[in-house]
Design a protein around this motif. Structure first.
Motif, PDB file in Angstrom:
ATOM      1  N   ASN A 142       4.764  -0.374  -6.835  1.00  0.00           N
ATOM      2  CA  ASN A 142       4.613   0.349  -5.573  1.00  0.00           C
ATOM      3  C   ASN A 142       3.533  -0.271  -4.703  1.00  0.00           C
ATOM      4  O   ASN A 142       3.687  -0.370  -3.479  1.00  0.00           O
ATOM      5  CB  ASN A 142       4.278   1.817  -5.857  1.00  0.00           C
ATOM      6  CG  ASN A 142       5.507   2.652  -6.149  1.00  0.00           C
ATOM      7  OD1 ASN A 142       6.309   2.959  -5.274  1.00  0.00           O
ATOM      8  ND2 ASN A 142       5.676   3.018  -7.406  1.00  0.00           N
ATOM      9  N   VAL A 143       2.438  -0.706  -5.303  1.00  0.00           N
ATOM     10  CA  VAL A 143       1.376  -1.367  -4.544  1.00  0.00           C
ATOM     11  C   VAL A 143       1.867  -2.706  -3.990  1.00  0.00           C
ATOM     12  O   VAL A 143       1.587  -3.059  -2.830  1.00  0.00           O
ATOM     13  CB  VAL A 143       0.127  -1.555  -5.424  1.00  0.00           C
ATOM     14  CG1 VAL A 143      -0.928  -2.373  -4.701  1.00  0.00           C
ATOM     15  CG2 VAL A 143      -0.447  -0.204  -5.821  1.00  0.00           C
ATOM     16  N   LEU A 144       2.610  -3.463  -4.799  1.00  0.00           N
ATOM     17  CA  LEU A 144       3.148  -4.741  -4.330  1.00  0.00           C
ATOM     18  C   LEU A 144       4.130  -4.542  -3.174  1.00  0.00           C
ATOM     19  O   LEU A 144       4.118  -5.310  -2.205  1.00  0.00           O
ATOM     20  CB  LEU A 144       3.840  -5.457  -5.484  1.00  0.00           C
ATOM     21  CG  LEU A 144       2.937  -6.145  -6.503  1.00  0.00           C
ATOM     22  CD1 LEU A 144       3.753  -6.607  -7.706  1.00  0.00           C
ATOM     23  CD2 LEU A 144       2.228  -7.332  -5.873  1.00  0.00           C
ATOM     24  N   ARG A 145       4.963  -3.532  -3.274  1.00  0.00           N
ATOM     25  CA  ARG A 145       5.922  -3.289  -2.196  1.00  0.00           C
ATOM     26  C   ARG A 145       5.213  -2.868  -0.906  1.00  0.00           C
ATOM     27  O   ARG A 145       5.637  -3.239   0.185  1.00  0.00           O
ATOM     28  CB  ARG A 145       6.907  -2.206  -2.624  1.00  0.00           C
ATOM     29  CG  ARG A 145       8.125  -2.127  -1.733  1.00  0.00           C
ATOM     30  CD  ARG A 145       9.117  -1.124  -2.225  1.00  0.00           C
ATOM     31  NE  ARG A 145      10.311  -1.130  -1.395  1.00  0.00           N
ATOM     32  CZ  ARG A 145      11.293  -0.255  -1.495  1.00  0.00           C
ATOM     33  NH1 ARG A 145      11.221   0.694  -2.415  1.00  0.00           N
ATOM     34  NH2 ARG A 145      12.336  -0.320  -0.711  1.00  0.00           N
ATOM     35  N   ALA A 146       4.120  -2.133  -1.032  1.00  0.00           N
ATOM     36  CA  ALA A 146       3.357  -1.763   0.162  1.00  0.00           C
ATOM     37  C   ALA A 146       2.685  -2.974   0.799  1.00  0.00           C
ATOM     38  O   ALA A 146       2.416  -2.962   2.002  1.00  0.00           O
ATOM     39  CB  ALA A 146       2.302  -0.718  -0.201  1.00  0.00           C
ATOM     40  N   ASN A 147       2.455  -4.034   0.017  1.00  0.00           N
ATOM     41  CA  ASN A 147       1.803  -5.236   0.533  1.00  0.00           C
ATOM     42  C   ASN A 147       2.778  -6.349   0.871  1.00  0.00           C
ATOM     43  O   ASN A 147       2.354  -7.493   1.063  1.00  0.00           O
ATOM     44  CB  ASN A 147       0.786  -5.755  -0.488  1.00  0.00           C
ATOM     45  CG  ASN A 147      -0.488  -4.942  -0.493  1.00  0.00           C
ATOM     46  OD1 ASN A 147      -1.393  -5.172   0.303  1.00  0.00           O
ATOM     47  ND2 ASN A 147      -0.559  -3.960  -1.378  1.00  0.00           N
ATOM     48  N   GLY A 148       4.066  -6.052   0.966  1.00  0.00           N
ATOM     49  CA  GLY A 148       5.008  -7.026   1.492  1.00  0.00           C
ATOM     50  C   GLY A 148       5.970  -7.626   0.499  1.00  0.00           C
ATOM     51  O   GLY A 148       6.792  -8.466   0.888  1.00  0.00           O
ATOM     52  N   SER A 149       5.926  -7.255  -0.772  1.00  0.00           N
ATOM     53  CA  SER A 149       6.872  -7.793  -1.745  1.00  0.00           C
ATOM     54  C   SER A 149       8.247  -7.161  -1.541  1.00  0.00           C
ATOM     55  O   SER A 149       8.354  -5.952  -1.345  1.00  0.00           O
ATOM     56  CB  SER A 149       6.387  -7.530  -3.169  1.00  0.00           C
ATOM     57  OG  SER A 149       5.221  -8.246  -3.449  1.00  0.00           O
ATOM     58  N   LYS A 150       9.272  -8.007  -1.607  1.00  0.00           N
ATOM     59  CA  LYS A 150      10.639  -7.524  -1.425  1.00  0.00           C
ATOM     60  C   LYS A 150      11.215  -7.081  -2.769  1.00  0.00           C
ATOM     61  O   LYS A 150      12.092  -7.714  -3.341  1.00  0.00           O
ATOM     62  CB  LYS A 150      11.504  -8.619  -0.798  1.00  0.00           C
ATOM     63  CG  LYS A 150      11.118  -8.943   0.631  1.00  0.00           C
ATOM     64  CD  LYS A 150      12.076  -9.899   1.280  1.00  0.00           C
ATOM     65  CE  LYS A 150      12.007 -11.260   0.643  1.00  0.00           C
ATOM     66  NZ  LYS A 150      12.871 -12.233   1.352  1.00  0.00           N
ATOM     67  N   LEU A 151      10.692  -5.993  -3.269  1.00  0.00           N
ATOM     68  CA  LEU A 151      11.143  -5.438  -4.541  1.00  0.00           C
ATOM     69  C   LEU A 151      12.353  -4.545  -4.313  1.00  0.00           C
ATOM     70  O   LEU A 151      12.363  -3.720  -3.393  1.00  0.00           O
ATOM     71  CB  LEU A 151      10.021  -4.627  -5.195  1.00  0.00           C
ATOM     72  CG  LEU A 151       8.901  -5.431  -5.859  1.00  0.00           C
ATOM     73  CD1 LEU A 151       7.692  -4.539  -6.095  1.00  0.00           C
ATOM     74  CD2 LEU A 151       9.370  -6.002  -7.175  1.00  0.00           C
ATOM     75  N   HIS A 152      13.358  -4.727  -5.148  1.00  0.00           N
ATOM     76  CA  HIS A 152      14.531  -3.859  -5.065  1.00  0.00           C
ATOM     77  C   HIS A 152      14.134  -2.443  -5.478  1.00  0.00           C
ATOM     78  O   HIS A 152      13.429  -2.253  -6.481  1.00  0.00           O
ATOM     79  CB  HIS A 152      15.635  -4.390  -5.978  1.00  0.00           C
ATOM     80  CG  HIS A 152      16.986  -3.850  -5.646  1.00  0.00           C
ATOM     81  ND1 HIS A 152      17.381  -2.572  -5.999  1.00  0.00           N
ATOM     82  CD2 HIS A 152      18.031  -4.394  -4.984  1.00  0.00           C
ATOM     83  CE1 HIS A 152      18.612  -2.358  -5.583  1.00  0.00           C
ATOM     84  NE2 HIS A 152      19.042  -3.459  -4.968  1.00  0.00           N
ATOM     85  N   PRO A 153      14.553  -1.434  -4.745  1.00  0.00           N
ATOM     86  CA  PRO A 153      14.168  -0.055  -5.104  1.00  0.00           C
ATOM     87  C   PRO A 153      14.582   0.347  -6.516  1.00  0.00           C
ATOM     88  O   PRO A 153      13.905   1.159  -7.147  1.00  0.00           O
ATOM     89  CB  PRO A 153      14.874   0.794  -4.041  1.00  0.00           C
ATOM     90  CG  PRO A 153      15.085  -0.121  -2.888  1.00  0.00           C
ATOM     91  CD  PRO A 153      15.312  -1.472  -3.477  1.00  0.00           C
ATOM     92  N   TRP A 154      15.678  -0.232  -7.024  1.00  0.00           N
ATOM     93  CA  TRP A 154      16.128   0.165  -8.351  1.00  0.00           C
ATOM     94  C   TRP A 154      15.136  -0.261  -9.433  1.00  0.00           C
ATOM     95  O   TRP A 154      15.036   0.381 -10.465  1.00  0.00           O
ATOM     96  CB  TRP A 154      17.504  -0.424  -8.638  1.00  0.00           C
ATOM     97  CG  TRP A 154      17.899  -0.256 -10.074  1.00  0.00           C
ATOM     98  CD1 TRP A 154      18.038  -1.232 -11.019  1.00  0.00           C
ATOM     99  CD2 TRP A 154      18.161   0.983 -10.752  1.00  0.00           C
ATOM    100  NE1 TRP A 154      18.378  -0.702 -12.231  1.00  0.00           N
ATOM    101  CE2 TRP A 154      18.467   0.659 -12.096  1.00  0.00           C
ATOM    102  CE3 TRP A 154      18.170   2.316 -10.365  1.00  0.00           C
ATOM    103  CZ2 TRP A 154      18.778   1.639 -13.035  1.00  0.00           C
ATOM    104  CZ3 TRP A 154      18.475   3.273 -11.313  1.00  0.00           C
ATOM    105  CH2 TRP A 154      18.775   2.939 -12.615  1.00  0.00           C
ATOM    106  N   TRP A 155      14.416  -1.359  -9.226  1.00  0.00           N
ATOM    107  CA  TRP A 155      13.447  -1.786 -10.232  1.00  0.00           C
ATOM    108  C   TRP A 155      12.429  -0.683 -10.501  1.00  0.00           C
ATOM    109  O   TRP A 155      12.086  -0.401 -11.651  1.00  0.00           O
ATOM    110  CB  TRP A 155      12.724  -3.042  -9.783  1.00  0.00           C
ATOM    111  CG  TRP A 155      13.615  -4.206  -9.510  1.00  0.00           C
ATOM    112  CD1 TRP A 155      14.968  -4.278  -9.691  1.00  0.00           C
ATOM    113  CD2 TRP A 155      13.215  -5.468  -8.992  1.00  0.00           C
ATOM    114  NE1 TRP A 155      15.430  -5.503  -9.316  1.00  0.00           N
ATOM    115  CE2 TRP A 155      14.388  -6.259  -8.878  1.00  0.00           C
ATOM    116  CE3 TRP A 155      11.999  -6.012  -8.613  1.00  0.00           C
ATOM    117  CZ2 TRP A 155      14.349  -7.562  -8.406  1.00  0.00           C
ATOM    118  CZ3 TRP A 155      11.962  -7.313  -8.143  1.00  0.00           C
ATOM    119  CH2 TRP A 155      13.134  -8.069  -8.041  1.00  0.00           C
TER     120      TRP A 155
END
Length: 358
Positions: A142-155
């Motif tokens: 969640n922290v990585l996604r807030a900082n710009g990582s394109k993480l798939h929501p399913w992960w």
């Protein structure tokens, strides 16, 4: 002249792009330019559920410096690399101890000395460690996604389901036959999943660094979660992913088919059930089977979507390159003729001067 300087800047032969750099990479990977990710300067969005639950809704986890964001990413990778080994190692030790216990019962039966309590405690401690592992992964993602990582929501959702699975197993009675059988299968599946995670972390990170260098991924992108696929997936890992998802689905469907009848019985819902009936353990195993099925289907669908998206992107890139070839040759021809046209007056003056001298 200004016109000539303009033509020189537009000529790709005189001002080539770096090897492997796609002109659309900055548009495809926002935040990869020299000014870093300027979206961080915008008003912060509402924190995800995990961050609101653990940190609060008014806490910002966005870092303004690129170096700090990359440190968060590297710490995430280091945590996964280290604990993926423990993921399989602890499960293998518990499986070996359980088999040794069964072997000793078969050849040297003894009612006075037994190692069942230490093994049961070891399984509970392993479940507590799994709970810590999945909570930390979900929090860091969640922290990585807030900082710009394109993480798939399913992960991230996959780790939420894993947290629910581990919590359910921790609440089940340890002396239940259904829970005992499921714990054996669950440890075997953890060994297989940990092995796939080690391979994925080892080889996929190298592939990800290559894609970042070619401009196909941003610097904040991370390797996919366990038993899931991602862009730039190595083909050798696909059979392992499908096998792991098939095994997960088989375990979940078997648990549901063998224990679903206990869910629809009226006994034990409003009053205490008989201890010998094993209703509580069977119902808990059924719920764990449903969670296993949900994660298997989600992993399979995500992997298929990734493969289809990759295939469509490859076709689009091939069609773009085929259309770009004639246009680039025409552009080069026009630029070269423009340069010749700019230098022609000077050559004509030199030719006329030579004729006068003669």
């Amino acid at each position: 002249s200004p016109q000539r300087r303009t033509r020189l800047c537009l000529n790709p032969c005189l001002n080539p792009l770096p090897l492997g750099l796609n002109p659309l990479s900055l548009a495809l990977n926002p935040g990869s330019g020299p000014g870093d990710d300027l979206r961080k300067l915008q008003p912060a969005e509402k924190n995800p559920f995990m961050l609101r639950l653990l940190l609060g809704k008014n806490i910002s986890v966005i870092t303004q410096r690129r170096a700090d964001s990359l440190k968060i990413k590297e710490e995430y990778h280091r945590f996964r690399d280290t604990n993926a080994v423990y993921f399989s190692l602890f499960a293998m030790i518990l499986l070996a101890a359980n088999h040794l216990l069964e072997y000793s019962k078969m050849y040297e039966p003894s009612d006075k000395l037994t190692f069942i309590p230490p093994i049961k405690v070891g399984i509970q401690l392993y479940l507590c460690w799994l709970l810590y592992f999945y909570v930390v992964l979900a929090l860091r993602e969640n922290v990585l996604r807030a900082n710009g990582s394109k993480l798939h929501p399913w992960w991230i959702q996959h780790h939420y389901y894993s947290i629910g699975l581990v919590l359910t197993m921790l609440t089940l009675p340890v002396d239940s036959p259904s829970v005992d059988r499921f714990s054996e299968i669950f440890l075997q599946w953890c060994v297989a999943q940990g092995f796939v995670m080690v391979l994925q972390n080892r080889y996929q990170r190298r592939r990800m660094y290559t894609r970042i260098a070619l401009g196909k991924n941003s610097k904040m992108d991370v390797v996919a979660g366990e038993s899931c696929g991602t862009s730039g997936q190595l083909l050798m890992l696909l059979p392992l992913f499908f096998a792991l998802q098939l095994g997960q689905g088989y375990i979940g469907s078997t648990l549901v088919m063998t224990t679903w009848r206990t869910v629809f019985t009226s006994e034990g819902w409003l009053e205490m059930e008989d201890h010998a009936s094993d209703l509580r353990g069977s119902r808990g195993a059924c719920f764990c089977g449903l969670l296993f099925l949900r994660m298997a289907v989600g992993n399979f669908v995500t992997l298929i979507q990734t493969l289809v998206r990759k295939r469509l992107y490859r076709k689009e890139a091939q069609s773009r390159s085929s259309q770009k070839g004639p246009a680039l040759s025409a552009f080069l021809y026009g630029s070269t003729s423009g340069l010749v046209g700019l230098s022609s007056p000077r050559r004509s003056k030199e030719t006329s001067k030579d004729s006068k001298d003669h």
